[in-house]
Design a protein around this motif. Structure first.
Motif, PDB file in Angstrom:
ATOM      1  N   PRO A 113      47.202  -5.064  37.361  1.00  0.00           N
ATOM      2  CA  PRO A 113      47.486  -3.698  36.712  1.00  0.00           C
ATOM      3  C   PRO A 113      48.013  -2.432  37.293  1.00  0.00           C
ATOM      4  O   PRO A 113      48.303  -1.236  36.646  1.00  0.00           O
ATOM      5  CB  PRO A 113      45.680  -3.658  36.107  1.00  0.00           C
ATOM      6  N   LEU A 114      47.150  -2.644  38.179  1.00  0.00           N
ATOM      7  CA  LEU A 114      47.345  -1.131  39.058  1.00  0.00           C
ATOM      8  C   LEU A 114      47.958  -1.322  39.979  1.00  0.00           C
ATOM      9  O   LEU A 114      49.299  -0.328  40.510  1.00  0.00           O
ATOM     10  CB  LEU A 114      46.388  -0.786  40.472  1.00  0.00           C
ATOM     11  N   LEU A 115      49.294  -2.012  40.296  1.00  0.00           N
ATOM     12  CA  LEU A 115      50.633  -2.561  41.019  1.00  0.00           C
ATOM     13  C   LEU A 115      51.272  -1.715  40.899  1.00  0.00           C
ATOM     14  O   LEU A 115      52.257  -1.057  41.522  1.00  0.00           O
ATOM     15  CB  LEU A 115      51.137  -3.684  40.978  1.00  0.00           C
ATOM     16  N   PRO A 116      52.206  -0.951  39.067  1.00  0.00           N
ATOM     17  CA  PRO A 116      53.219  -0.206  38.308  1.00  0.00           C
ATOM     18  C   PRO A 116      53.053   0.980  39.379  1.00  0.00           C
ATOM     19  O   PRO A 116      53.737   1.901  39.199  1.00  0.00           O
ATOM     20  CB  PRO A 116      53.007  -0.485  37.613  1.00  0.00           C
ATOM     21  N   ARG A 117      51.653   1.563  39.206  1.00  0.00           N
ATOM     22  CA  ARG A 117      51.816   2.347  39.674  1.00  0.00           C
ATOM     23  C   ARG A 117      51.252   2.962  41.015  1.00  0.00           C
ATOM     24  O   ARG A 117      52.112   3.755  41.852  1.00  0.00           O
ATOM     25  CB  ARG A 117      49.709   3.458  39.313  1.00  0.00           C
ATOM     26  N   PHE A 118      50.692   1.798  41.850  1.00  0.00           N
ATOM     27  CA  PHE A 118      50.719   2.230  43.543  1.00  0.00           C
ATOM     28  C   PHE A 118      51.872   2.382  43.595  1.00  0.00           C
ATOM     29  O   PHE A 118      53.057   3.165  44.221  1.00  0.00           O
ATOM     30  CB  PHE A 118      50.334   0.958  43.899  1.00  0.00           C
ATOM     31  N   LEU A 119      53.417   1.223  43.448  1.00  0.00           N
ATOM     32  CA  LEU A 119      54.534   0.972  43.796  1.00  0.00           C
ATOM     33  C   LEU A 119      55.132   2.342  43.010  1.00  0.00           C
ATOM     34  O   LEU A 119      56.545   2.529  43.763  1.00  0.00           O
ATOM     35  CB  LEU A 119      54.892  -0.058  43.000  1.00  0.00           C
ATOM     36  N   ALA A 120      54.628   2.961  42.456  1.00  0.00           N
ATOM     37  CA  ALA A 120      55.980   4.442  41.927  1.00  0.00           C
ATOM     38  C   ALA A 120      55.162   5.007  42.815  1.00  0.00           C
ATOM     39  O   ALA A 120      56.643   6.181  43.205  1.00  0.00           O
ATOM     40  CB  ALA A 120      54.679   4.419  40.385  1.00  0.00           C
ATOM     41  N   LEU A 121      54.126   5.151  42.959  1.00  0.00           N
ATOM     42  CA  LEU A 121      53.989   6.321  44.360  1.00  0.00           C
ATOM     43  C   LEU A 121      54.395   6.477  45.345  1.00  0.00           C
ATOM     44  O   LEU A 121      54.780   7.276  46.273  1.00  0.00           O
ATOM     45  CB  LEU A 121      52.343   6.378  44.215  1.00  0.00           C
ATOM     46  N   TYR A 122      54.368   5.135  45.856  1.00  0.00           N
ATOM     47  CA  TYR A 122      55.408   4.689  47.418  1.00  0.00           C
ATOM     48  C   TYR A 122      55.939   3.669  46.748  1.00  0.00           C
ATOM     49  O   TYR A 122      56.059   2.740  47.999  1.00  0.00           O
ATOM     50  CB  TYR A 122      54.381   4.096  48.121  1.00  0.00           C
TER      51      TYR A 122
END
Length: 302
Positions: A113-122
């Motif tokens: 569930p967190l991966l989309p946020r992480f990939l958007a940040l980096y």
């Protein structure tokens, strides 16, 4: 000693291009050189290595076993070189590939569930995620970060804690219909219990008797599995009761898919989660440190 006038990386790069394009002519067109130049380069490479890498015919291009082995190693070396250059050139900008090792339970319920946020940040970070509950050697597996459950043994590894979670015994309503709800430790002891197919730090199910004494119920049953998420799915299917981390079954309990068992005998023990890595966090590449900090902030279990 290798000759200093031989550009071995250029040879590897061209040979890999020949393999991936399926022949000398296609590789030559992609490289904007003549097919004879590519053929001569591969011939020089074979002469230097002392082995034939490709079978040449007018209609077919086929690698020898030695050529296949050299191609696989060359691709890995070229990838490492590219990553080294990206890391050096990026400085503190998080970029490049991060290899993460984690359990299926953590990936399914926390990381995914967190991966989309992480990939958007980096946007310049790429992730290789290896899913396993087994403890791996970070150096051997070329792993940057591993998520591990349970107590941390004494080792050279560094760790960031990702929280801890209660352990609970649960079963599906369909299993309870067939076997009745266990109301005592003795009732549960008579039933097959789902367990892990490998040794764990806690050998069995810790329980507390009505007299307040701590005991451990051995994990015995006809079905064992190699990861916690798999055991959860077996429990949902009514195969048997299981002892699982609360964060993985909270929704199942809330929606009635699993039922807690013997909560009065639950000693309240918790399983800790850590992100482990080699060396100090300050010395990690920016790409790995970005993931580590993100997990420490947002990837906590409870």
């Amino acid at each position: 000693m290798p000759r200093t006038d031989v550009n071995r990386f250029a040879e590897m790069e061209m040979f890999a291009r020949v393999v991936e394009r399926g022949g000398f002519s296609a590789a030559a067109r992609a490289s904007n050189v003549s097919a004879s130049a590519v053929s001569k380069l591969v011939a020089r490479l074979e002469a230097r290595l002392g082995t034939r890498l490709v079978h040449r015919t007018t209609r077919r291009f086929q690698l020898t076993p030695e050529g296949q082995a050299f191609y696989e190693r060359a691709v890995a070396i070229l990838a490492d070189l590219g990553e080294a250059e990206r890391s050096a050139g990026a400085g503190e900008r998080p970029a490049g590939r991060v290899r993460l090792n984690s359990s299926a339970s953590y990936i399914s319920h926390i990381l995914a569930p967190l991966l989309p946020r992480f990939l958007a940040l980096y946007p310049e970070i790429e992730l290789d995620i290896v899913q396993t509950d087994l403890v791996v050697d970070l150096l051997t597996e070329r792993t940057d970060i591993a998520i591990r459950a349970g107590p941390m043994p004494n080792s050279a590894l560094m760790a960031r804690k990702l929280g801890s979670t209660r352990m609970m015994i649960v079963a599906a309503p369909c299993w309870i219909e067939r076997h009745d709800l266990p109301r005592t430790i003795e009732d549960l002891e008579r039933q097959d219990r789902l367990g892990f197919g490998y040794a764990r730090a806690v050998k069995g199910w810790p329980l507390r008797t009505v007299e307040g004494e701590d005991t451990v119920l051995p994990t015995v049953g006809r079905v064992r599995m190699s990861d916690g998420e798999g055991i959860r799915r077996l429990a949902l299917a009514g195969v048997g009761p299981a002892r699982l981390a609360a964060f993985t079954i909270r929704d199942d309990i809330a929606e009635g898919r699993l039922v807690p068992i013997l909560e009065d005998a639950n000693p309240g023990d918790e399983e800790a989660f850590h992100a482990v890595f080699i060396g100090q966090s300050a010395s990690l590449p920016a790409r790995a440190r970005a993931l580590l900090d993100f997990l420490a902030e947002q990837g906590q279990v409870a």
